[in-house]
Design an enzyme around this catalytic site. Structure first.
Site, PDB file in Angstrom:
ATOM      1  N   LYS A  27       0.841  -1.193   0.000  1.00 61.83           N
ATOM      2  CA  LYS A  27       0.000   0.000   0.000  1.00 61.83           C
ATOM      3  C   LYS A  27       0.879   1.248   0.000  1.00 61.83           C
ATOM      4  CE  LYS A  27      -3.923   2.110   2.430  1.00 61.83           C
ATOM      5  NZ  LYS A  27      -4.933   1.967   3.502  1.00 61.83           N
ATOM      6  N   SER A  74      -9.460   3.100   1.879  1.00 59.73           N
ATOM      7  CA  SER A  74      -8.301   3.647   1.203  1.00 59.73           C
ATOM      8  C   SER A  74      -7.389   2.574   0.604  1.00 59.73           C
ATOM      9  CB  SER A  74      -7.485   4.501   2.190  1.00 59.73           C
ATOM     10  OG  SER A  74      -6.987   3.713   3.255  1.00 59.73           O
ATOM     11  N   SER A  95     -11.051   1.149   5.845  1.00 59.56           N
ATOM     12  CA  SER A  95     -10.167   1.128   4.677  1.00 59.56           C
ATOM     13  C   SER A  95      -9.693  -0.247   4.241  1.00 59.56           C
ATOM     14  CB  SER A  95      -8.952   2.033   4.930  1.00 59.56           C
ATOM     15  OG  SER A  95      -9.339   3.383   4.914  1.00 59.56           O
TER      16      SER A  95
END
Length: 467
Positions: free
Chosen positions: A80, A155, A179
């Site tokens: 990520k 996210s 997220s």
């Protein structure tokens, strides 16, 4: 069995260890899929094929030397883009860090790399991971792999999209307001927000800030357990880490729904709006649990105060972390994030004390709910992972649910962040599809610390759905 990018991560890792396929060949399979799908979906960013090939060659050489290798040896992996990877471009989705290259790994990255992955790049994120729709001015928007006109969530949207599209066999992310759970729901994969302390984080600007946690994503529960076994466990740099070793979560994961006491609530007693199709799909889970011998009741804990608690602590956290940066570079922040940061500037010590007192009360209510202090005890709570199916990607967030306006980028995420402030583990499991074929995730919540039990329940549900 012929290995493909759709094979489980467990099978892919086993095939590499058994030398049925080389890390180089496995990488080639995934690079081919990336070339096919990533130009449209924009899930993987900062892709570096040359370094990835060198990493795969090194993985093959290490295996050939007879050295002991880790449980993820040879698996292609993209981190990520809010997680620092030493020597790799890490932008946090912000133009302020567009060319940033960290000098050290974060702890979660350190553990995954030590387990033997072949790093290929990063996965796209919203700016500073703020919001459940993945877009930024550095790399653009990530699209849904099921319907590219729709959002992949966020996210950890790049992670979920890449995983669902077969570009990577496993993915990691983080979860403050949903997220990991929201993009898992939108993309049809499994995402776990672990118990507080289960996956330690380091370095942090505030080791005592406990709304955000790292966690795993996968295409099935067994693969998710494999990654959790790598990233969980104590570390001396993380004082709030739980003491159970990561190996406690190693697959296989097996569970049963027989006798399970399930509390099912579509909206926690009217606490938030839920899209009609999502509500119907979540409600239909009652028959799935019951058919497998579970005892299902319409029930929910009292989470009054969760909204104020989350919004207060989020604004305080954002102001502390990004306030000075915003003051110095106001034009570099998207408006919704800037507003969220500025909301923290007016908070008082009394506001923060109130939020923490409320959070303590919410945690206690959840403990009592699962223990049956004021009624029947329940083993799990079931509710939506997201209140809506994937929405059009050209919007920052859904404008309304059932005609009720959503005024901010947070309003439609309450099903996720109400659970955040309880500290309990929660998993998003693919459960159904809308009439348009869009994925819907079922959120299953267990008591704090019961992560393994939660995985066993999720695996049992998965077995029923696939039987």
């Amino acid at each position: 069995m012929e290995l493909s990018v759709e094979s489980t991560a467990r099978d892919q890792a086993a095939a590499v260890r058994a030398r049925e396929i080389s890390a180089r060949e496995l990488l080639d399979l995934h690079l081919k899929r990336i070339a096919e799908r990533n130009p449209e979906l924009n899930a993987i960013v900062a892709l570096d094929e040359e370094r990835a090939r060198a990493g795969a060659a090194a993985a093959d050489e290490l295996l050939a030397s007879g050295a002991e290798v880790g449980p993820l040896h040879g698996l292609p992996f993209a981190f990520k883009d809010t997680h620092a990877v030493a020597g790799w471009r890490t932008t946090y989705g912000s133009p302020l860090f567009a060319e940033h290259v960290p000098g050290r790994d974060e702890l979660i990255v350190e553990r995954i790399r030590r387990a033997g992955v072949v790093t290929i790049g990063k996965t796209n994120v919203p700016e500073f991971a703020a919001g459940s729709h993945t877009f930024n001015t550095v790399f653009g928007t990530t699209l849904n792999p099921v319907d590219p006109s729709r959002s992949a969530g966020g996210s950890s949207g790049g992670a979920a999209c890449a995983l669902a599209a077969g570009m990577v066999p496993l993915a990691e992310g983080s979860d403050m307001g949903g997220s990991l759970r929201n993009p898992a729901s939108f993309c049809g994969v499994v995402g776990l927000r672990p118990s507080l302390g289960r996956v330690p984080e380091w370095p942090l600007y505030n080791q005592w800030e406990t709304t955000s946690v790292g966690g795993p994503m996968a295409r099935d529960v067994g693969d998710l357990a494999l990654l959790l076994s790598v990233i969980a466990g104590p570390d001396p740099r993380a004082p709030q880490a739980l003491g159970d070793p990561g190996s406690a979560f190693s697959p296989p994961i097996r569970g049963s729904l027989s006798g399970l006491r399930v509390a099912l609530s579509v909206d926690l007693g009217g606490a938030f709006e839920v899209d009609g199709e999502v509500a119907a799909i979540v409600a239909s889970s009652a028959s799935v649990f019951s058919s497998a011998g579970a005892l299902v009741a319409s029930a929910h804990p009292d989470l009054a105060g969760a909204d104020d608690t989350f919004r207060t602590l989020r604004a305080w956290h954002f102001q502390a972390k990004f306030g000075r940066m915003l003051d110095a570079n106001p034009a570099a922040f998207k408006q919704s994030l800037a507003d969220n940061i500025r909301a923290g500037a007016s908070l008082t010590g009394g506001d923060i004390a109130r939020a923490y007192a409320q959070r303590t009360t919410l945690s206690e209510r959840m403990r009592e709910f699962f223990a049956g202090v004021e009624g029947a005890p329940y083993d799990v709570l079931v509710l939506p992972a997201s209140q809506v199916p994937p929405f059009p990607a050209d919007r920052e967030f859904p404008q309304e649910i059932n005609g009720r306006p959503m005024k901010t980028y947070l309003d439609w995420m309450q099903a996720a962040y109400f659970i955040t402030v309880t500290g309990c583990p929660a998993i998003s499991l693919p459960f159904g599809r809308t009439a348009d074929g869009l994925p819907v995730g079922l959120q299953i919540v267990a008591r704090h610390g019961a992560d393994l039990f939660l995985l066993e329940v999720a695996a049992a549900v998965e077995d029923v759905l696939h039987s």
